[in-house]
Design a protein around this motif. Structure first.
Motif, PDB file in Angstrom:
ATOM      1  N   LYS A 220       0.810  -1.284   0.082  1.00  0.00           N
ATOM      2  CA  LYS A 220      -0.018  -0.003   0.023  1.00  0.00           C
ATOM      3  C   LYS A 220       0.868   1.125   0.058  1.00  0.00           C
ATOM      4  O   LYS A 220       0.386   2.281  -0.572  1.00  0.00           O
ATOM      5  CB  LYS A 220      -0.920  -0.188   1.295  1.00  0.00           C
ATOM      6  CG  LYS A 220      -2.163   0.906   1.195  1.00  0.00           C
ATOM      7  CD  LYS A 220      -2.901   0.736   2.351  1.00  0.00           C
ATOM      8  CE  LYS A 220      -4.292   1.575   2.141  1.00  0.00           C
ATOM      9  NZ  LYS A 220      -5.113   1.160   1.218  1.00  0.00           N
ATOM     10  N   GLY A 221       1.984   1.127   0.647  1.00  0.00           N
ATOM     11  CA  GLY A 221       2.827   2.309   0.674  1.00  0.00           C
ATOM     12  C   GLY A 221       2.507   3.312   1.701  1.00  0.00           C
ATOM     13  O   GLY A 221       1.493   3.395   2.304  1.00  0.00           O
ATOM     14  N   VAL A 222       3.443   4.128   2.173  1.00  0.00           N
ATOM     15  CA  VAL A 222       3.165   5.187   3.063  1.00  0.00           C
ATOM     16  C   VAL A 222       2.202   6.250   2.675  1.00  0.00           C
ATOM     17  O   VAL A 222       2.497   6.687   1.441  1.00  0.00           O
ATOM     18  CB  VAL A 222       4.654   6.013   3.489  1.00  0.00           C
ATOM     19  CG1 VAL A 222       4.333   6.893   4.592  1.00  0.00           C
ATOM     20  CG2 VAL A 222       5.659   5.029   3.962  1.00  0.00           C
ATOM     21  N   SER A 315      -7.815  -1.224   8.302  1.00  0.00           N
ATOM     22  CA  SER A 315      -7.180  -0.141   7.576  1.00  0.00           C
ATOM     23  C   SER A 315      -6.640  -0.588   6.255  1.00  0.00           C
ATOM     24  O   SER A 315      -6.626   0.275   5.336  1.00  0.00           O
ATOM     25  CB  SER A 315      -5.935   0.344   8.435  1.00  0.00           C
ATOM     26  OG  SER A 315      -6.257   0.925   9.571  1.00  0.00           O
ATOM     27  N   LEU A 316      -6.526  -1.736   6.065  1.00  0.00           N
ATOM     28  CA  LEU A 316      -6.074  -2.389   4.581  1.00  0.00           C
ATOM     29  C   LEU A 316      -7.274  -2.456   3.935  1.00  0.00           C
ATOM     30  O   LEU A 316      -7.963  -3.630   4.337  1.00  0.00           O
ATOM     31  CB  LEU A 316      -5.118  -3.714   4.655  1.00  0.00           C
ATOM     32  CG  LEU A 316      -3.927  -3.485   5.439  1.00  0.00           C
ATOM     33  CD1 LEU A 316      -2.984  -4.589   6.063  1.00  0.00           C
ATOM     34  CD2 LEU A 316      -2.943  -2.571   4.630  1.00  0.00           C
ATOM     35  N   GLU A 317      -7.599  -1.934   2.847  1.00  0.00           N
ATOM     36  CA  GLU A 317      -8.897  -2.168   2.058  1.00  0.00           C
ATOM     37  C   GLU A 317      -8.413  -2.892   0.671  1.00  0.00           C
ATOM     38  O   GLU A 317      -9.410  -3.534   0.210  1.00  0.00           O
ATOM     39  CB  GLU A 317      -9.610  -0.862   1.815  1.00  0.00           C
ATOM     40  CG  GLU A 317      -9.983  -0.265   3.421  1.00  0.00           C
ATOM     41  CD  GLU A 317     -10.842   1.228   3.096  1.00  0.00           C
ATOM     42  OE1 GLU A 317     -10.293   1.610   1.940  1.00  0.00           O
ATOM     43  OE2 GLU A 317     -11.203   1.665   3.818  1.00  0.00           O
ATOM     44  N   PRO A 319      -5.251  -5.108  -1.795  1.00  0.00           N
ATOM     45  CA  PRO A 319      -6.390  -5.779  -2.808  1.00  0.00           C
ATOM     46  C   PRO A 319      -7.290  -6.515  -1.830  1.00  0.00           C
ATOM     47  O   PRO A 319      -6.883  -6.961  -0.776  1.00  0.00           O
ATOM     48  CB  PRO A 319      -5.297  -6.586  -3.524  1.00  0.00           C
ATOM     49  CG  PRO A 319      -4.141  -6.818  -2.485  1.00  0.00           C
ATOM     50  CD  PRO A 319      -3.721  -5.720  -1.813  1.00  0.00           C
ATOM     51  N   GLU A 320      -8.635  -6.432  -2.382  1.00  0.00           N
ATOM     52  CA  GLU A 320      -9.462  -7.122  -1.478  1.00  0.00           C
ATOM     53  C   GLU A 320      -9.356  -8.464  -1.341  1.00  0.00           C
ATOM     54  O   GLU A 320      -9.743  -9.127  -0.262  1.00  0.00           O
ATOM     55  CB  GLU A 320     -10.964  -6.853  -2.524  1.00  0.00           C
ATOM     56  CG  GLU A 320     -11.390  -5.259  -2.237  1.00  0.00           C
ATOM     57  CD  GLU A 320     -12.537  -4.985  -3.046  1.00  0.00           C
ATOM     58  OE1 GLU A 320     -13.278  -5.829  -3.658  1.00  0.00           O
ATOM     59  OE2 GLU A 320     -13.156  -3.934  -2.792  1.00  0.00           O
ATOM     60  N   TRP A 321      -8.975  -9.193  -2.390  1.00  0.00           N
ATOM     61  CA  TRP A 321      -8.931 -10.678  -2.197  1.00  0.00           C
ATOM     62  C   TRP A 321      -8.085 -11.036  -0.884  1.00  0.00           C
ATOM     63  O   TRP A 321      -8.239 -12.048  -0.332  1.00  0.00           O
ATOM     64  CB  TRP A 321      -8.452 -11.443  -3.508  1.00  0.00           C
ATOM     65  CG  TRP A 321      -7.103 -10.952  -3.875  1.00  0.00           C
ATOM     66  CD1 TRP A 321      -6.654 -10.072  -4.692  1.00  0.00           C
ATOM     67  CD2 TRP A 321      -5.837 -11.527  -3.673  1.00  0.00           C
ATOM     68  NE1 TRP A 321      -5.348 -10.053  -5.147  1.00  0.00           N
ATOM     69  CE2 TRP A 321      -4.825 -10.953  -4.202  1.00  0.00           C
ATOM     70  CE3 TRP A 321      -5.431 -12.746  -2.699  1.00  0.00           C
ATOM     71  CZ2 TRP A 321      -3.404 -11.250  -4.038  1.00  0.00           C
ATOM     72  CZ3 TRP A 321      -4.373 -13.059  -2.612  1.00  0.00           C
ATOM     73  CH2 TRP A 321      -3.195 -12.470  -3.259  1.00  0.00           C
ATOM     74  N   LEU A 322      -7.047 -10.248  -0.939  1.00  0.00           N
ATOM     75  CA  LEU A 322      -6.002 -10.509   0.139  1.00  0.00           C
ATOM     76  C   LEU A 322      -6.410 -10.115   1.523  1.00  0.00           C
ATOM     77  O   LEU A 322      -6.170 -11.075   2.321  1.00  0.00           O
ATOM     78  CB  LEU A 322      -4.520  -9.784  -0.142  1.00  0.00           C
ATOM     79  CG  LEU A 322      -3.338 -10.096   0.522  1.00  0.00           C
ATOM     80  CD1 LEU A 322      -2.999 -11.655   0.236  1.00  0.00           C
ATOM     81  CD2 LEU A 322      -2.321  -9.035   0.193  1.00  0.00           C
ATOM     82  N   ILE A 323      -7.187  -9.046   1.502  1.00  0.00           N
ATOM     83  CA  ILE A 323      -7.732  -8.950   2.810  1.00  0.00           C
ATOM     84  C   ILE A 323      -8.901  -9.808   3.310  1.00  0.00           C
ATOM     85  O   ILE A 323      -8.984 -10.032   4.539  1.00  0.00           O
ATOM     86  CB  ILE A 323      -8.375  -7.293   2.965  1.00  0.00           C
ATOM     87  CG1 ILE A 323      -7.332  -6.425   2.337  1.00  0.00           C
ATOM     88  CG2 ILE A 323      -9.013  -6.822   4.023  1.00  0.00           C
ATOM     89  CD1 ILE A 323      -6.019  -6.354   2.992  1.00  0.00           C
ATOM     90  N   ILE A 324      -9.666 -10.258   2.523  1.00  0.00           N
ATOM     91  CA  ILE A 324     -10.777 -11.227   2.678  1.00  0.00           C
ATOM     92  C   ILE A 324      -9.816 -12.556   3.142  1.00  0.00           C
ATOM     93  O   ILE A 324     -10.142 -13.055   4.221  1.00  0.00           O
ATOM     94  CB  ILE A 324     -11.376 -11.496   1.358  1.00  0.00           C
ATOM     95  CG1 ILE A 324     -12.439 -10.668   1.058  1.00  0.00           C
ATOM     96  CG2 ILE A 324     -12.392 -12.976   1.438  1.00  0.00           C
ATOM     97  CD1 ILE A 324     -12.980 -10.611  -0.389  1.00  0.00           C
ATOM     98  N   MET A 325      -8.778 -12.935   2.537  1.00  0.00           N
ATOM     99  CA  MET A 325      -7.998 -14.144   2.790  1.00  0.00           C
ATOM    100  C   MET A 325      -7.372 -13.948   4.428  1.00  0.00           C
ATOM    101  O   MET A 325      -7.586 -14.678   5.043  1.00  0.00           O
ATOM    102  CB  MET A 325      -6.977 -14.431   1.984  1.00  0.00           C
ATOM    103  CG  MET A 325      -6.207 -15.752   2.345  1.00  0.00           C
ATOM    104  SD  MET A 325      -4.802 -15.807   1.017  1.00  0.00           S
ATOM    105  CE  MET A 325      -5.705 -15.988  -0.599  1.00  0.00           C
ATOM    106  N   ALA A 326      -6.857 -12.837   4.475  1.00  0.00           N
ATOM    107  CA  ALA A 326      -6.352 -12.510   5.879  1.00  0.00           C
ATOM    108  C   ALA A 326      -7.310 -12.454   6.941  1.00  0.00           C
ATOM    109  O   ALA A 326      -7.258 -13.015   8.081  1.00  0.00           O
ATOM    110  CB  ALA A 326      -5.568 -11.263   5.719  1.00  0.00           C
TER     111      ALA A 326
END
Length: 460
Positions: A220-222, A315-317, A319-326
């Protein structure tokens, strides 16, 4: 008369001799019943665990909801104090965990299978029970309540990402109920070794979602408007937030409450005591803990600054597929962690029911008592879903004593090191820091709960 007395004496002597076998039979019967109960209770029913069981049990117990709140804790602590407190906590809790592993078999031929048994040895039968049991129950029940909320919030986050078009979002209460439904089934696994598969899956998930949290932060970067100053606009707010963050860190190192119970499942002989495989597992677990905690805390704070949420996955929105997985990894992990912390509570409940209230050790008794416990934690989680405040409050109020300084006090009471020796000084430093943590962090956590409760409507 002269002939009668010997007759009486000769009659009474055999009766006393006959009483001896009867007393012995009663003792043997009592010991046999005790053995049957111990074979039924979850902590002492199985002692065939391997060293790697202790590794993933400790990872599951330690890494959990706490790691997700560490960037938020850093935002309230600041760079300097935050890094110092993270490192100090890692070192102190590893030291106190080593003490507990050593004290498990400190008396030759005896094993202290439960935290309160070690407390009774250190402080006396009654005092040890009153010192340890309330704190241990607050810790373990508190963790299970927080994990109910964590599991429900993670499920809700997944639902919101997947169903973007849904206007009326489903209440958090229902997601907590969905999460609790798994525990109404898993709660009936009889002992620690029976949940080893669940615990292993949870340990793998914890490393996975921690890695996702910090790598997604890097991706996501600073943020353009990142700010590393304190979020509160007043001095009092900054101080209270600092105190609450101390509780967040304390909550992240909460595995001590189940360490003796985990060690109780490992076989032990005079030539190969349980502390050797247990310590090997603990060291492995703490390496994993460091790989999870430090990158998430530092990179998460570096990316979002003081705008980071109390759960970094919120806070992390993208990539969506990664956030769903997490988030799904979090759900699987807290399912395992819930069971790990619930097992000693089940043991306490079943011990009281069978030994004190004389219930028969049956499957029906276990079914009813464990379902009631799961229902209780679900109800409290639904009623008070203040995630951040709960971490700070429980972290300071209960985890500080059982994790940071109670093992040191027990060590001083049992081992009695020479005054002003290195061992004596180190233990008193840990006790002092732990007491400060216990006093200060619940103040901030309670304030956070009060602030969040102002706009909260029950079961809404």
């Amino acid at each position: 008369m002269g002939t009668q007395a010997p007759s009486d004496y000769s009659f009474s002597a055999p009766s006393k001799m006959d009483e001896q076998p009867e007393k012995q039979a009663k003792i043997d019967e009592k010991l046999q019943r005790q053995k049957e109960i111990d074979d039924w209770l979850p902590i002492t029913s199985s002692r065939n665990a391997k060293w790697w069981y202790s590794a993933f049990h400790n990872v599951t117990a330690m890494v959990g909801a706490g790691v997700l709140s560490l960037p938020f804790a850093m935002s309230n602590l600041g760079w300097g104090p935050g890094i110092v407190i993270l490192i100090l906590s890692w070192v102190i809790t590893l030291f106190t965990l080593w003490q507990m592993v050593e004290m498990h078999e400190i008396v030759p031929g005896k094993r202290f299978d439960r935290y309160h048994e070690l407390g009774q040895h250190a402080f006396g039968e009654k005092l040890g029970l009153w010192i340890v049991v309330p704190q241990q129950l607050i810790c373990e029940v508190g963790v299970d309540i927080v994990y109910m909320v964590t599991g429900g919030k993670s499920l809700q986050k997944v639902h919101k990402i997947v169903r973007k078009d849904e206007k009326d979002s489903i209440k958090l209460s229902y997601f907590i109920m969905i999460f609790a439904s798994a525990h109404f089934v898993l709660a009936h696994l009889p002992n620690f070794n029976s949940i080893s598969g669940v615990s292993l899956a949870a340990a793998v998930m914890s490393l996975s979602y921690s890695t996702i949290a910090w790598t997604a932060s890097v991706h996501k970067g600073v943020q353009a408007d990142v700010d590393y100053g304190y979020l509160a606009h007043s001095t009092s707010g900054t101080v209270f937030n600092f105190f609450s963050a101390l509780g967040d860190v304390a909550f992240a190192y909460a595995g001590h409450n189940v360490v003796l119970e985990i060690q109780a499942t490992i076989p032990s002989t005079p030539g190969n005591p349980s502390k050797k495989p247990m310590w090997r597992g603990v060291v492995m677990a703490y390496i994993v803990v460091a790989l999870c905690y430090f990158p998430v805390a530092l990179i998460g704070y570096y990316t979002f600054g003081n705008k980071v949420e109390d759960n970094i996955l919120i806070s992390l929105e993208k990539p969506e597929w990664l956030i769903i997985m997490a988030n799904m990894f979090v759900v699987v992990h807290v399912i395992g962690s819930y069971q790990l912390y619930a097992m000693p509570v089940f043991d306490m409940i079943e011990t009281v029911l069978v030994k004190k209230l004389n219930f028969r050790p049956t499957t029906a008794l276990r079914f009813i008592s464990r379902n009631l416990y799961v229902a209780f934690t679900m109800f409290v989680g639904i009623t008070f879903p203040f995630f951040g405040g709960l971490l700070g409050f429980f972290g300071g109020f209960a985890f500080s004593p059982t994790t940071y300084f109670l093992p040191c006090i027990m060590w001083l009471a049992i081992k009695k090191p020479r005054k002003f020796s290195l061992s004596w000084i180190v233990n008193w430093i840990c006790i002092t820091l732990g007491l400060m943590l216990m006093i200060l962090s619940p103040i901030g956590g309670l304030r956070s709960i009060i602030i969040q409760a102002k706009n909260y409507k029950f079961y809404n």
